[in-house]
Write a protein that holds these residues in place. Sequence first.
Motif, PDB file in Angstrom:
ATOM      1  N   VAL A 108     100.000  48.244 165.764  1.00 48.96           N
ATOM      2  CA  VAL A 108      99.731  48.284 167.155  1.00 48.96           C
ATOM      3  C   VAL A 108      98.481  47.607 167.281  1.00 48.96           C
ATOM      4  N   GLY A 109      97.358  47.862 166.456  1.00 50.50           N
ATOM      5  CA  GLY A 109      96.056  47.549 166.278  1.00 50.50           C
ATOM      6  C   GLY A 109      95.960  45.812 166.195  1.00 50.50           C
ATOM      7  N   GLY A 110      96.890  45.556 165.249  1.00 49.29           N
ATOM      8  CA  GLY A 110      96.916  44.039 164.960  1.00 49.29           C
ATOM      9  C   GLY A 110      97.318  43.223 165.978  1.00 49.29           C
ATOM     10  N   CYS A 111      98.355  44.073 166.818  1.00 47.02           N
ATOM     11  CA  CYS A 111      99.113  43.146 167.792  1.00 47.02           C
ATOM     12  C   CYS A 111      98.163  43.173 169.168  1.00 47.02           C
ATOM     13  N   ALA A 112      97.374  44.132 169.225  1.00 47.33           N
ATOM     14  CA  ALA A 112      96.434  44.183 170.238  1.00 47.33           C
ATOM     15  C   ALA A 112      95.276  43.180 169.975  1.00 47.33           C
ATOM     16  N   LEU A 137      86.122  52.112 168.505  1.00 40.62           N
ATOM     17  CA  LEU A 137      84.849  52.223 168.308  1.00 40.62           C
ATOM     18  C   LEU A 137      84.057  50.913 167.867  1.00 40.62           C
ATOM     19  N   LEU A 138      82.923  50.701 168.386  1.00 39.40           N
ATOM     20  CA  LEU A 138      82.015  49.476 168.539  1.00 39.40           C
ATOM     21  C   LEU A 138      81.105  49.501 167.175  1.00 39.40           C
ATOM     22  N   CYS A 167      86.613  48.094 166.556  1.00 40.61           N
ATOM     23  CA  CYS A 167      87.779  48.692 166.064  1.00 40.61           C
ATOM     24  C   CYS A 167      88.957  49.565 166.994  1.00 40.61           C
ATOM     25  N   PHE A 168      89.916  49.179 167.067  1.00 41.69           N
ATOM     26  CA  PHE A 168      90.799  49.844 168.151  1.00 41.69           C
ATOM     27  C   PHE A 168      91.183  51.051 167.405  1.00 41.69           C
ATOM     28  N   LEU A 169      90.993  52.360 168.046  1.00 37.07           N
ATOM     29  CA  LEU A 169      91.169  53.547 167.513  1.00 37.07           C
ATOM     30  C   LEU A 169      92.526  54.089 167.948  1.00 37.07           C
TER      31      LEU A 169
END
Length: 466
Positions: A108-112, A137-138, A167-169
Motif C-alpha cells: 500500500v505504501g508503494g502504491c501511494a 514520518l518526515l 515515509c508513509f507509516l
Amino acid sequence: MAWGMASEACCYVYYPENENDLLEIFELAKVRGMTVGFRGGGQSYGDASLNGEQILVDLSGWNSILDWDSKNGIITVQSGVTIAQLWRRVVASGWWPPVVPGSMNPTVGGCASMNIHGKNHWQVGSFGEHVIEFKALLPNGQTVCCSRYESQDLYFGMLGSFGMLGCFLSITLQLKQISTGAVQVTALSAANLDDLLHIIDSRKDEDYVVGWVDCVVGGSSVGRGIVHTARHTELSDKNIMTDDGSNNKHELPSKILGILPAQYLWFFLRIFNHRVGYKIVNMVRYYSGLLRNRHRFVQSLAQFNFLLDYIPNWKQAFCPGGLIQYQCFIPYRNAHTVFSKIIHYCTDAKLQPYLGVVKRHRNDDFLISCNLDGYSLAIDFSVKDSNRARLSSLLAKLDEIVLDAGGRFYFAKDSTLKPEAARLFLGPKTLARLIDLKILCDPNNLLQSNLSRRILPELHDYQVNN
Ligand SMILES: Cc1cc2nc3c(=O)[nH]c(=O)nc-3n(C[C@H](O)[C@H](O)[C@H](O)COP(=O)(O)OP(=O)(O)OC[C@H]3O[C@@H](n4cnc5c(N)ncnc54)[C@H](O)[C@@H]3O)c2cc1C
C-alpha cells in the motif's frame, strides 16, 4: 534488484520495526553523510526502489492491518501491507480495493508513493483519490497526518512523489462496496489501432477496460488486439460466484488450462524470448481472441485484475538481461498518431515489444502525476546485452515524440528517462514546488533513490544550513 531485473545495486538494507527505528536510521544517515531510500514490495519495474551504495529501508515488515470498519468499508493499514493481504481481508465482507495494479504483490505504501492506477482509471481515478488520510514520518523528524482537509499541500505532494518527501507509516483507505466478488468479462477483438481505441472509448460505462495490443504485426493490422471489459456482477445476475465467506474461489488457479502447473510455466515461456517467439505468441493470442470475439465469461475480481500473477515468476523467462517497460500517457486527441508512431519506430529499430497494453485515463490534482485525459500505452521489452544500447536510444526518441504530443511519463515503470525529458514533462512550476516541499520535509536531503538521481538530479542540489 529492480523488479524487471534490468538494473541492480548494492545497498545497506535496514528493516526498521517501528517509527523510532526509522528516526534512528535518519540520524545515522545524517551523521554518516549517507542517503536513505525506501522499498515496499520491490515491484517497480525500474530503479525506484534501489539506492546504490547507500541506505535502503525495507518496509515490507510493516504489514499489520490496524483497523477495519467492515460496515463502512474503511480500512487503516501499515504501509507494508500488500494489495494481496488487503483484498483477501475484505472481499468476503463485500468490499474491494477501488484501485489495484496488475499484480497483487505491491504494498500500500508503494502504491501511494507512485499513486498507481488500475484498469478503471478513467472511472475512479488513481490510488491516491481513495486515501482518506495517511500518517507519515518526515526526515525532519516530524510525524504528520494528512488528508484532503488537513495538511493539504503534503497530501497532494506526497501521494505520487516516489518516496522523496517522507515515509508513509499508515494509510486509511475508502474501499468499494461490491455485491459479489465477481465480474462479467467480455472479450472484443480489434482489427487495428483505430478500432482498438474506438472500442476502449465506447465502453466507458463498464467498470474496467483494458486493451492488449499486438506490437509485432505491421501493415493495415498495426495496433490490432483484444479489449477486455468487465462489469461488477450483481446478486441478480446469473452464473455468478456467490460469496460464502471462503476466499478459495477468488484465488488465481494453480493450473493453467486445468492441467499445466502454473509455477513451472515461466520455464516454458523462455522458449519464446526472441523476435520470432513474440510473433508466434502475439499471433496465437490475437487469433484465439478473434475466435472468441464477444465471448462473455465470469471471473473473480482477483482473476481479472491480477492476470500478470497467473504464472508466478514469469519474469524469469527474461533472464539473464531482464525486462523493462515503457509507459507513456498521451492526450486523447493525439493518442492514435503517437501510438502508431511508437509501434512503427519499434519495428524500424527491430526492437519489437513482446507485450503492449492500452488503458484509458483522466486528470487529477496530485503534484507529481502522469495522469491526463487520454490513453496510456505500456510496452515491454526483453533486455539483452546485444540490444541494451539500441533500446536506450530508441526510448530516447520515443520520449521526444511523447513530449511533442503533450504526453507524460510514469516513474514506477521507468528505466531510461533522462533529466531533460523529466524536466520538460513536469514543467518548471511543478519542479519548483516539489523542491520547496522537499526542502521543508527533508532539509538534509536524505531521501534519494537511483531513480531520483537519474531523472531529477536538481532535486538533490540544495543544502540547507541547520
Ligand atoms: C507485474 C506488475 C504489474 C503492475 N501493474 C501496474 C498497474 O497496472 N498500474 C500501476 O500503476 N502500476 C503497476 N505496477 C507498478 C507497481 O504498482 C508500482 O511500481 C508500485 O509502486 C510498487 O509498489 P511496491 O510496494 O513494490 O513499491 P517499491 O517498488 O518497493 O517502491 C516504489 C516506490 O515507493 C516508495 N515507497 C515504498 N514504500 C514507501 C513508504 N512506506 N513510504 C514512502 N515511500 C515508499 C519507494 O521509495 C519507491 O520510490 C505493476 C508492477 C508489476 C511488477
